[in-house]
Design a protein around this motif. Structure first.
Motif, PDB file in Angstrom:
ATOM      1  N   THR A 237      -7.647  17.165   6.501  1.00 38.04           N
ATOM      2  CA  THR A 237      -8.015  15.905   7.132  1.00 38.04           C
ATOM      3  C   THR A 237      -8.734  16.238   8.438  1.00 38.04           C
ATOM      4  N   HIS A 238      -9.955  15.725   8.607  1.00 37.29           N
ATOM      5  CA  HIS A 238     -10.764  16.034   9.781  1.00 37.29           C
ATOM      6  C   HIS A 238     -10.951  14.780  10.626  1.00 37.29           C
ATOM      7  N   LEU A 239     -10.709  14.925  11.925  1.00 43.33           N
ATOM      8  CA  LEU A 239     -10.726  13.795  12.845  1.00 43.33           C
ATOM      9  C   LEU A 239     -11.524  14.129  14.095  1.00 43.33           C
ATOM     10  N   THR A 240     -12.101  13.091  14.686  1.00 39.06           N
ATOM     11  CA  THR A 240     -12.735  13.223  15.996  1.00 39.06           C
ATOM     12  C   THR A 240     -11.866  12.528  17.033  1.00 39.06           C
ATOM     13  N   LEU A 241     -11.725  13.165  18.194  1.00 42.11           N
ATOM     14  CA  LEU A 241     -10.971  12.596  19.300  1.00 42.11           C
ATOM     15  C   LEU A 241     -11.989  12.097  20.327  1.00 42.11           C
TER      16      LEU A 241
END
Length: 277
Positions: A237-241
């Motif tokens: 799972t890839h996320l941007t903060l």
């Protein structure tokens, strides 16, 4: 919090629930997680560790071994002495790389990473990373005599930690001074680890949930590396903060807590055992 316990790695344990081991970045210390630890401890047993040569842990002594092997050994020994059977793990920067390595070695139930190291393109990019930490450690050493005055104001703290976080002014004066002293103390280990650096290229069993989150304003491991991580770990799972820097725990407490809880929201799987005929 409970008092510090020092065995092979200095650490603290707080809270109850599924165990979640938190691993700081290179040159940092376990207190990096303090902004989020109390919230996490409402739902997890949180274990904060100081890496070898960092914080209150013993010095890093490679003895000719690859850094990856040494850090894996230390982590395995720590799990064994603490009675941790495939805990969840989360890490920032080098700590994120350690979390990915632990997942590749099937030592953990999940791995949640914040800007994990190991996804640079080439030696030119790695030279930039090396230069950033050379500047940080050199500046920290030179600034020690004036640090109490410089870090007395939010503006001073924001400027001093601007490469690492977007809201360094939110650090307390005591936390900022501790981080600066910790960076100077960790310099020998930092240099040894960087000298042994190489890209992450190992497979991780799809049964181990992996989360990779990257600050949109990371000035250390530039956000292009998030794209490389996405390609290397398609099952994760890839996320941007948004608006967060390389060390995002102070930049957006709510978001980081949510990412760590979601990433570790999986029951531990017992390690399979087999009878040998």
């Amino acid at each position: 919090m409970r008092g510090i316990e020092v065995t092979m790695l200095a650490h603290e344990r707080i809270g109850s629930g599924e165990p979640l081991v938190l691993v700081h970045g290179i040159g940092h210390r376990r207190q990096a997680w303090y902004p989020v630890v109390d919230r996490l401890a409402e739902q997890r047993e949180v274990i904060l560790i100081d890496l070898p040569g960092h914080g209150d842990s013993p010095a890093l002594v490679p003895d000719g071994r690859p850094i990856r092997d040494l850090l894996r050994e230390k982590l395995e020994d720590f799990f064994a002495t603490q009675g941790l059977d495939r805990p969840h793990i989360a890490g920032n920067s080098l700590g994120g790389r350690i979390a990915l390595e632990a997942a590749a070695d099937d030592l953990v139930s999940s791995a949640t990473t914040l800007a994990p190291a190991g996804f640079w393109r080439n030696q030119v990019d790695f030279a930039y990373i090396r230069a950033v930490f050379t500047v940080l450690t050199g500046a920290a050493s030179l600034a020690r005599p004036v640090a109490p005055a410089v870090l007395a104001t939010p503006a001073g703290r924001a400027a001093a930690f601007g490469l690492l976080m977007t809201h360094g002014g939110r650090l307390t004066r005591e936390a900022a001074l501790g981080d600066l002293r910790g960076l100077v103390h960790a310099r020998p280990a930092l240099e040894t680890i960087i000298d042994g650096g190489f890209p992450f290229d190992r497979p991780i069993d799809p049964s181990i949930p992996v989360t990779v989150a990257w600050g949109s304003r990371d000035l250390v491991l530039l956000p292009y590396q998030a794209r490389r991580a996405r390609a290397a770990l398609p099952q994760a799972t890839h996320l941007t903060l948004p608006g967060c820097g390389h060390v995002p725990m102070i930049d957006d407490v709510d978001l980081v807590v949510d990412v760590l809880l979601r990433g570790s929201d999986h029951p531990r799987q017992a390690r399979a055992t087999y009878d040998v005929a």
